[in-house]
Design a protein around this motif. Structure first.
Motif, mmCIF file in Angstrom:
data_model
loop_
_atom_site.group_PDB
_atom_site.id
_atom_site.type_symbol
_atom_site.label_atom_id
_atom_site.label_comp_id
_atom_site.label_asym_id
_atom_site.label_seq_id
_atom_site.Cartn_x
_atom_site.Cartn_y
_atom_site.Cartn_z
ATOM 1 N N GLN A 111 14.908 -2.240 -12.225
ATOM 2 C CA GLN A 111 15.666 -2.491 -11.712
ATOM 3 C C GLN A 111 17.024 -1.744 -10.768
ATOM 4 O O GLN A 111 17.535 -1.824 -10.366
ATOM 5 C CB GLN A 111 16.314 -2.748 -12.896
ATOM 6 N N VAL A 112 15.983 -0.479 -10.927
ATOM 7 C CA VAL A 112 17.173 0.384 -10.354
ATOM 8 C C VAL A 112 16.433 1.051 -9.276
ATOM 9 O O VAL A 112 16.301 2.395 -8.411
ATOM 10 C CB VAL A 112 17.129 1.756 -11.139
ATOM 11 N N GLY A 113 14.569 0.267 -8.913
ATOM 12 C CA GLY A 113 14.061 0.602 -7.599
ATOM 13 C C GLY A 113 12.978 1.444 -7.494
ATOM 14 O O GLY A 113 12.755 2.445 -6.532
ATOM 15 N N LEU A 114 13.085 2.242 -9.303
ATOM 16 C CA LEU A 114 11.953 3.502 -9.300
ATOM 17 C C LEU A 114 10.771 3.090 -8.621
ATOM 18 O O LEU A 114 9.655 3.793 -7.805
ATOM 19 C CB LEU A 114 11.850 3.879 -10.482
ATOM 20 N N GLY A 115 9.920 2.057 -8.662
ATOM 21 C CA GLY A 115 8.732 1.285 -8.419
ATOM 22 C C GLY A 115 8.805 -0.439 -8.610
ATOM 23 O O GLY A 115 9.382 -0.893 -9.208
ATOM 24 N N ILE A 116 7.382 -0.312 -8.417
ATOM 25 C CA ILE A 116 7.559 -2.262 -8.606
ATOM 26 C C ILE A 116 5.963 -2.127 -9.763
ATOM 27 O O ILE A 116 5.122 -1.071 -9.981
ATOM 28 C CB ILE A 116 6.675 -3.163 -7.696
ATOM 29 N N SER A 134 0.462 -1.698 0.256
ATOM 30 C CA SER A 134 -0.289 -0.074 -0.271
ATOM 31 C C SER A 134 0.707 1.290 0.119
ATOM 32 O O SER A 134 0.103 2.477 -0.286
ATOM 33 C CB SER A 134 -0.879 -0.142 1.437
ATOM 34 N N ASP A 135 1.595 1.295 0.641
ATOM 35 C CA ASP A 135 2.931 2.566 0.655
ATOM 36 C C ASP A 135 4.436 2.463 -0.093
ATOM 37 O O ASP A 135 5.175 3.359 -0.299
ATOM 38 C CB ASP A 135 4.104 2.548 1.789
ATOM 39 N N ASN A 136 3.599 1.843 -1.226
ATOM 40 C CA ASN A 136 4.900 1.704 -2.326
ATOM 41 C C ASN A 136 4.383 2.158 -3.972
ATOM 42 O O ASN A 136 3.040 2.228 -4.191
ATOM 43 C CB ASN A 136 5.179 0.204 -2.681
ATOM 44 N N ARG A 168 -4.296 2.019 -3.206
ATOM 45 C CA ARG A 168 -4.445 3.495 -4.150
ATOM 46 C C ARG A 168 -2.884 3.903 -3.937
ATOM 47 O O ARG A 168 -2.269 5.061 -2.901
ATOM 48 C CB ARG A 168 -5.309 4.244 -3.642
ATOM 49 N N PRO A 169 -1.864 3.448 -5.365
ATOM 50 C CA PRO A 169 -0.384 3.902 -4.775
ATOM 51 C C PRO A 169 -0.352 5.343 -5.874
ATOM 52 O O PRO A 169 -1.150 5.646 -6.720
ATOM 53 C CB PRO A 169 -0.036 2.829 -5.617
ATOM 54 N N PHE A 170 0.894 5.834 -5.627
ATOM 55 C CA PHE A 170 0.773 6.670 -6.260
ATOM 56 C C PHE A 170 2.139 5.958 -7.269
ATOM 57 O O PHE A 170 2.738 5.014 -7.539
ATOM 58 C CB PHE A 170 2.733 7.727 -5.605
ATOM 59 N N PHE A 171 1.530 6.625 -8.367
ATOM 60 C CA PHE A 171 2.069 5.844 -10.089
ATOM 61 C C PHE A 171 3.943 6.766 -10.378
ATOM 62 O O PHE A 171 3.705 7.835 -10.784
ATOM 63 C CB PHE A 171 1.356 5.567 -10.633
ATOM 64 N N ALA A 172 4.849 6.190 -10.260
ATOM 65 C CA ALA A 172 6.223 6.998 -10.731
ATOM 66 C C ALA A 172 6.496 7.009 -12.267
ATOM 67 O O ALA A 172 6.768 7.881 -12.534
ATOM 68 C CB ALA A 172 7.038 5.919 -10.313
ATOM 69 N N PHE A 173 5.802 5.659 -12.770
ATOM 70 C CA PHE A 173 5.647 6.099 -14.353
ATOM 71 C C PHE A 173 4.803 4.868 -15.304
ATOM 72 O O PHE A 173 4.597 4.411 -14.596
ATOM 73 C CB PHE A 173 7.077 5.481 -14.193
ATOM 74 N N ARG A 174 4.253 5.584 -16.129
ATOM 75 C CA ARG A 174 3.522 5.037 -17.305
ATOM 76 C C ARG A 174 3.488 4.905 -18.572
ATOM 77 O O ARG A 174 4.350 6.118 -19.605
ATOM 78 C CB ARG A 174 1.665 5.774 -17.038
ATOM 79 N N GLY A 175 4.244 3.350 -18.832
ATOM 80 C CA GLY A 175 4.330 3.537 -20.226
ATOM 81 C C GLY A 175 4.467 2.753 -20.679
ATOM 82 O O GLY A 175 3.349 1.317 -20.340
ATOM 83 N N THR A 176 4.756 1.879 -22.117
ATOM 84 C CA THR A 176 4.409 1.388 -23.445
ATOM 85 C C THR A 176 5.432 0.393 -23.458
ATOM 86 O O THR A 176 4.793 -0.510 -24.659
ATOM 87 C CB THR A 176 3.157 1.643 -24.252
#
Length: 292
Positions: A230-235, A186-188, A212-220
């Motif tokens: 790999q660098v730990g930005l998110g899961i 939940s806090d990730n 309802r997490p924070f999203f660091a990146f949305r990609g395709t």
């Protein structure tokens, strides 16, 4: 009688997606090509394309003709080659699901090339819907994609089934767990794979559990997503076949969706199920070994 050039005009429009591009590819004037398509439609008594100001869409009648036109054109090429005692270079237009790992594909291509047999290979990437459209239009021969049990639209060959799993940095506090509950995340910070086939189901799995997490990146692009994990930005959640150093793949507890990956054959290319194609043989062998 239908002349060969009319079928070549027809196939060119399908492959190029427009009359102007098809005319340029065939080195004819666009009015000449348009007249040819009109003549073909009159001979068949059916409209083959829906024309708009922006795009050309193939009709149902056009889709049915496409498979036969591909076979006819292929037979013409074989006949011409036989007359001049030439063996035509084998060609395979392979559609590949955009969520299939490119590293897996590259290794399989390497295996095929090491077989020593000549095959001209064209790779066309797309999502599931795009590949199905290309198969129906005869724009690709085979698709390496999701095979759904409820569909018999194309001849199919299942290769393997995989589940979806979390992708997390190896230094994550929960990295040693075999399965992780959504509530424990939940806090990730998360990364969204916008092109994921089960994106709606994944989102619902988390929101139903109050996450309802924070999203660091949305990609395709899955390689980009994996590099950021790999660098730990998110899961994130992605198919289990994705792997790289520094990323671990625990199961998402209670999330049991799977996908079945295999080969779908276009109507004009169902003979490839038995044909000797180095690339298709490499794909089959890759997953036959994995099952052993």
């Amino acid at each position: 009688m239908i002349d060969r050039y009319l079928l070549r005009y027809f196939l060119a429009v399908i492959d190029c997606g427009s009359f102007s591009k098809a005319a340029k590819q065939l080195n004819v004037a666009q009015p000449t090509l348009s007249v040819g398509i009109g003549k073909l439609e009159r001979l068949l008594g059916a409209s083959l394309f829906q024309r708009t100001s922006k795009r050309v869409h193939i009709t149902e009648a056009g889709s049915r003709l496409a498979a036969h036109a591909r076979r006819i054109e292929n037979e013409f090429n074989l006949a011409e080659a036989a007359v001049v005692d030439m063996r035509p270079a084998r060609a395979l237009r392979l559609g590949v699901l955009s969520t299939y790992p490119i590293s897996e594909l590259a290794r399989t291509i390497g295996t095929a090339k090491n077989a020593g047999e000549s095959e001209r290979l064209q790779i066309i990437s797309g999502n599931e819907r795009e590949l199905l459209q290309r198969l129906s239009r005869g724009q690709i021969d085979v698709a390496l994609t999701i095979v759904r049990e409820e569909s018999d639209r194309f001849a199919s060959e299942a290769l393997f089934t995989e589940h979806y799993a979390l992708a997390i940095h190896s230094g994550h506090p929960l990295a040693d767990k075999a399965a992780i509950a959504a509530e424990d995340l939940s806090d990730n910070t998360m990364i969204v794979r916008r092109h994921c086939e089960v994106l709606a189901e994944t989102s619902r799995h988390f929101t139903e559990r109050g996450v309802r997490p924070f999203f660091a990146f949305r990609g395709t692009n899955d390689e980009q997503v994996l590099a950021l994990v790999q660098v730990g930005l998110g899961i994130t959640v992605m198919p289990a076949s994705y792997a790289t150093k520094g990323v671990v793949r625990p199961r998402l507890a209670g999330f049991n969706l799977k996908r079945r990956i295999g080969l779908l054959y276009a109507g004009h290319a169902d003979h490839l199920q038995q044909a000797d194609s180095p690339m298709l043989e490499a794909i089959r062998s890759r997953y036959a070994r994995a099952k052993q």
